[in-house]
Design an enzyme around this catalytic site. Structure first.
Site, PDB file in Angstrom:
ATOM      1  N   LYS A   1      -3.101  65.297 -17.698  1.00 27.92           N
ATOM      2  CA  LYS A   1      -4.342  64.547 -17.485  1.00 27.92           C
ATOM      3  C   LYS A   1      -5.203  65.112 -16.348  1.00 27.92           C
ATOM      4  CE  LYS A   1      -2.259  60.436 -19.530  1.00 27.92           C
ATOM      5  NZ  LYS A   1      -2.928  60.059 -20.754  1.00 27.92           N
TER       6      LYS A   1
ATOM      7  N   ASP B   1       7.856  61.215 -14.233  1.00 22.44           N
ATOM      8  CA  ASP B   1       6.793  61.592 -15.162  1.00 22.44           C
ATOM      9  C   ASP B   1       5.484  61.097 -14.552  1.00 22.44           C
ATOM     10  OD1 ASP B   1       4.907  61.858 -17.099  1.00 22.44           O
ATOM     11  OD2 ASP B   1       6.086  60.922 -18.699  1.00 22.44           O
TER      12      ASP B   1
ATOM     13  N   TYR C   1       6.581  55.725 -21.585  1.00 24.42           N
ATOM     14  CA  TYR C   1       6.213  56.725 -22.594  1.00 24.42           C
ATOM     15  C   TYR C   1       6.240  58.102 -21.948  1.00 24.42           C
ATOM     16  CZ  TYR C   1       3.266  59.171 -26.069  1.00 24.42           C
ATOM     17  OH  TYR C   1       2.770  60.033 -27.009  1.00 24.42           O
TER      18      TYR C   1
END
Ligand SMILES: Cc1ncc(COP(=O)(O)O)c(C=O)c1O
Length: 431
Positions: A271, A243, A148
């Site tokens: 995050k 990523d 994702y």
């Protein structure tokens, strides 16, 4: 926690929320659709714990989906934020805090020589793809099944957890013309990547991946996979992008690229670097990043990007992570949890596999091994749902999907892990 779990207020609030917001949430996985039952509504968080609106306390293994690596509401972060608040919440102009966090990120992450802050992981990934295309003059992209990279159109192909959970192969509203440039390969399959390069000579801008997958459950790279991608991308004049929105500053201070010694051309972050406030970032080689506006022609901008609150929370969080022993501690407690869960599963007669690296872990209800998304999908999802509910009822808050990794924090104690394992034994014995 005493059984049965009383969640009357959560139920009322969530019922009202469903009339106000699609599915009652602002991000799909929160709705507990894949595990069934009502989600609990949070009231407050502190350290390793969350409290719901009915006053129930839980040991939290979601950590706001990754940012809470120092534990929720760490006093250093909160106090710094209070000071920053007095100076203003958003400047929309240069501020020295941006320099401080940029320097910390550049010092830490091997691939990053220059960085651009944005407001989410999605934005970081959207921007990095534009940059990959701008730099190479090529349109096609290789991504991996189950990875994702945020909800940008061209990434919503075999995109893991959230999408898998809803059973949407792709999303309506994503034009075919957009995803036709997105090529996919199974994770850990170098031959498939080689073949895609051979079939699309001179057309592939780059390869993007979660260097440790968290969005199809926890799946580490096989030996040689990351190294192989590094060689293949170089051979084909394409860029390699890690990523590290989930893994950055979690797997090691310098991310997976430091831990595994493979340096991509570009990296996305999010995050942890926002310490619980909305942040993303992308960065990498100076020659590539120099294409980003206003230094170069590739346009990308953001009203709230680099805002002083997010920068402050990020700086304080990274300072805490720099303390000696941080990652050793995360690894130690997470190993105890992961090994404990696997042992209990075995002793109670369940097929299970999983693992951990640093403060990230996963458990699949399948014999395994799990090397990719297809393997992960062999998990017994109905069993996971019952396990999830049983753990919730015993005060353990796990990610509400089999296809999500779990996270620990510096605030989790040996005692928390022991309580968690005791609950797991009870639940698994009754599954
Ligand atoms: C690896 C990865 N990339 C990108 C994203 C998107 O980040 P955000 O939810 O901040 O948009 C996520 C979110 O979970 C992620 O795990």
């Amino acid at each position: 926690m005493t059984l049965p779990l009383i969640t009357t207020k959560s139920e009322e609030i969530f019922a009202a929320a469903q009339k106000l917001m699609p599915g009652g949430v602002n991000s799909p996985v929160r709705a507990f659709k894949s595990v069934g039952g009502q989600p609990i509504v949070f009231d407050r968080v502190k350290g390793a714990y969350v409290w719901d609106v009915d006053g129930n306390q839980y040991i939290d293994y979601v950590g706001s989906w990754g940012p809470a690596i120092c534990g929720h509401t760490h006093p250093d972060v909160i106090n710094a934020l209070k000071d920053a608040l007095d100076k203003g919440t958003s400047f929309g102009a240069p501020c020295v805090l941006e320099n401080v966090l940029a320097e910390m990120v550049i010092d830490a992450v091997p691939s990053i020589e220059m960085v651009r802050f944005v407001n989410s992981g999605t934005e970081a990934c959207l921007s990095v793809l534009r940059l990959m295309r701008a730099f190479t003059g090529r349109d096609k992209l290789i991504k991996f099944e189950g990875c994702y990279h945020g909800h940008g159109d061209m990434f919503l192909v075999k995109a893991g957890s959230g999408v898998a959970t809803l059973g949407l192969p792709d999303s309506p509203g994503v034009p075919k013309s957009v995803t036709s440039s997105t090529l996919t390969a199974p994770y850990n399959d170098l031959e498939a990547v080689k073949q895609l390069f051979a079939e699309n000579p001179g057309e592939i801008a780059g390869v993007i991946l979660e260097p440790i997958v968290g969005n199809a459950g926890f799946i580490p790279p096989d030996a040689g996979f990351l190294e192989g991608l590094r060689v293949l991308t170089k051979e084909n004049g394409a860029l390699l992008v890690f990523d590290e929105v989930m893994t950055g500053f979690r797997i090691a201070y310098g991310g997976v690229q430091e831990k595994f010694g493979v340096t991509p051309d570009l990296t996305t972050l999010g995050k942890v670097i926002g310490g619980g406030l909305p942040v993303g970032a992308y960065g990498g080689r100076r020659d590539i990043m120099s294409m980003v506006a206003p230094a170069g022609p590739m346009y990308q901008a953001g009203t709230l990007s680099g805002n002083p609150l997010a920068m402050t929370a990020g700086i304080k969080t990274l300072e805490l992570l720099q303390k000696p022993g941080t990652y050793e501690y995360l690894d130690k407690i997470t190993k105890k949890l992961s090994e404990g869960l696997l042992k209990i599963a075995k002793e109670t007669g369940h097929a299970a596999c999983g693992g951990q690296i640093s403060g990230m872990f996963g458990l699949f209800f399948t014999q395994g091994p799990v090397h990719n998304y297809e393997d992960a999908k062999k998990s017994d999802l109905a069993k996971f749902s019952r396990f999830h509910r049983g753990m919730l009822e015993r005060g353990i808050y796990l990610a509400p999907s089999q296809f999500e990794a779990g996270f620990t924090s510096l605030a989790h104690t040996d005692e928390d892990i022991e309580k968690t394992l005791a609950a797991a034994r009870e639940v698994m014995s009754s599954l």
